[in-house]
Design a protein around this motif. Structure first.
Motif, short mmCIF file in Angstrom:
data_model
loop_
_atom_site.label_atom_id
_atom_site.label_comp_id
_atom_site.label_asym_id
_atom_site.label_seq_id
_atom_site.Cartn_x
_atom_site.Cartn_y
_atom_site.Cartn_z
N LEU A 149 -0.03 -2.16 5.89
CA LEU A 149 -0.32 -2.28 4.46
C LEU A 149 -0.63 -3.72 4.10
O LEU A 149 0.06 -4.65 4.53
CB LEU A 149 0.87 -1.79 3.63
CG LEU A 149 1.14 -0.30 3.64
CD1 LEU A 149 2.43 0.02 2.90
CD2 LEU A 149 -0.01 0.47 3.03
N SER A 195 -7.06 5.94 -0.97
CA SER A 195 -5.63 5.97 -1.23
C SER A 195 -5.05 4.57 -1.20
O SER A 195 -5.47 3.73 -0.39
CB SER A 195 -4.91 6.82 -0.17
OG SER A 195 -5.32 8.15 -0.26
N VAL A 209 -1.00 2.44 -2.01
CA VAL A 209 0.44 2.61 -2.20
C VAL A 209 0.87 1.68 -3.33
O VAL A 209 0.53 0.50 -3.33
CB VAL A 209 1.22 2.29 -0.91
CG1 VAL A 209 2.72 2.36 -1.15
CG2 VAL A 209 0.81 3.23 0.20
N ARG A 227 4.80 4.94 -3.98
CA ARG A 227 4.08 6.22 -4.00
C ARG A 227 2.65 6.04 -3.51
O ARG A 227 2.03 5.01 -3.75
CB ARG A 227 4.01 6.76 -5.44
CG ARG A 227 5.36 7.16 -5.99
CD ARG A 227 5.28 7.68 -7.40
NE ARG A 227 4.31 8.75 -7.55
CZ ARG A 227 3.89 9.19 -8.73
NH1 ARG A 227 4.33 8.66 -9.85
NH2 ARG A 227 3.01 10.17 -8.78
N THR A 228 2.14 7.05 -2.84
CA THR A 228 0.74 7.05 -2.45
C THR A 228 -0.07 7.61 -3.61
O THR A 228 0.24 8.69 -4.13
CB THR A 228 0.52 7.90 -1.19
OG1 THR A 228 1.29 7.33 -0.12
CG2 THR A 228 -0.95 7.93 -0.79
N THR A 233 -4.10 8.30 -5.28
CA THR A 233 -5.52 8.50 -4.96
C THR A 233 -6.36 7.99 -6.13
O THR A 233 -6.15 8.40 -7.27
CB THR A 233 -5.81 9.99 -4.72
OG1 THR A 233 -4.93 10.47 -3.72
CG2 THR A 233 -7.26 10.20 -4.30
N GLU A 257 -3.81 0.67 3.21
CA GLU A 257 -3.65 0.74 4.67
C GLU A 257 -4.89 0.12 5.32
O GLU A 257 -6.02 0.49 5.00
CB GLU A 257 -3.49 2.19 5.12
CG GLU A 257 -3.18 2.37 6.58
CD GLU A 257 -1.78 1.94 6.96
OE1 GLU A 257 -1.63 1.41 8.08
OE2 GLU A 257 -0.86 2.11 6.15
#
Length: 181
Positions: A2, A36, A38, A42-43, A45, A80
């Motif tokens: 990340l 996506s 983070v 929480r992830t 979109t 990511e």
């Protein structure tokens, strides 16, 4: 791995949109619809991202109203990234590329990079200098050279930058010289 790509500001409107301060040179890539991120553990979109009044306004599929959006105020947004991928800009670096680099000043090794803080004004290097934690703004005037291949970066030789006590001595010496006339 990340990497930090933004920081959430205030909620925008009543439909759950957020003002995001980008911390990436690739906001169009990191906040592309369908991608996506983070945030707040929480992830999320990305549904839409647009510029509005010089700010990036992002809508996430999981955040549908202002009340939900307000819970993210001040949170860091991360994406990511493959650890082997480098940023497109030669003057940009991911945190993991900087952590562990040797810090040089005046040709001598003086410490190591142990972290990076993403502050509102600018990113700040966290250094270990003789066992003490030292913070240095990550700006070209203070960090003129980063050489990932050689495994080091250079910090400007500014009195007090790496040793606050030295700044006091430099200021006192200057005052003594001025008063000697």
């Amino acid at each position: 791995m990340l990497v930090v790509v933004g920081r959430v500001g205030r909620a925008h409107g009543i439909r759950g949109e957020l003002n995001v301060d980008p911390r990436t040179d690739e906001p169009e890539r990191r906040f592309a619809p369908g991608s996506s991120v983070v945030c707040g553990g929480r992830t999320l979109t990305v549904r839409t991202a647009r510029s509005h009044g010089g700010r990036l306004v992002v809508a996430f599929a999981e955040i549908t109203d202002r009340t939900a959006a307000e819970q993210f105020h001040g949170q860091v947004v991360e994406a990511e990234v493959d650890p082997d991928v480098l940023p497109d800009d030669d003057e940009s670096y991911y945190d993991h590329q900087l952590v562990g680099l040797v810090v040089r000043q005046g040709g001598a090794e003086v410490g190591r990079v142990t972290g990076l803080l993403h502050l509102p004004a600018q990113d700040t290097l966290v250094l270990d200098v003789d066992g003490a934690e030292v913070l240095v703004p990550f700006v070209v005037e203070l960090v003129p050279e980063v050489d990932l291949g050689a495994g080091h970066l250079v910090v400007a030789d500014v009195p007090g930058l790496l040793d606050p006590d030295a700044a006091d001595v430099a200021v006192d010496d200057g005052a003594a010289e001025d008063g000697a006339d």
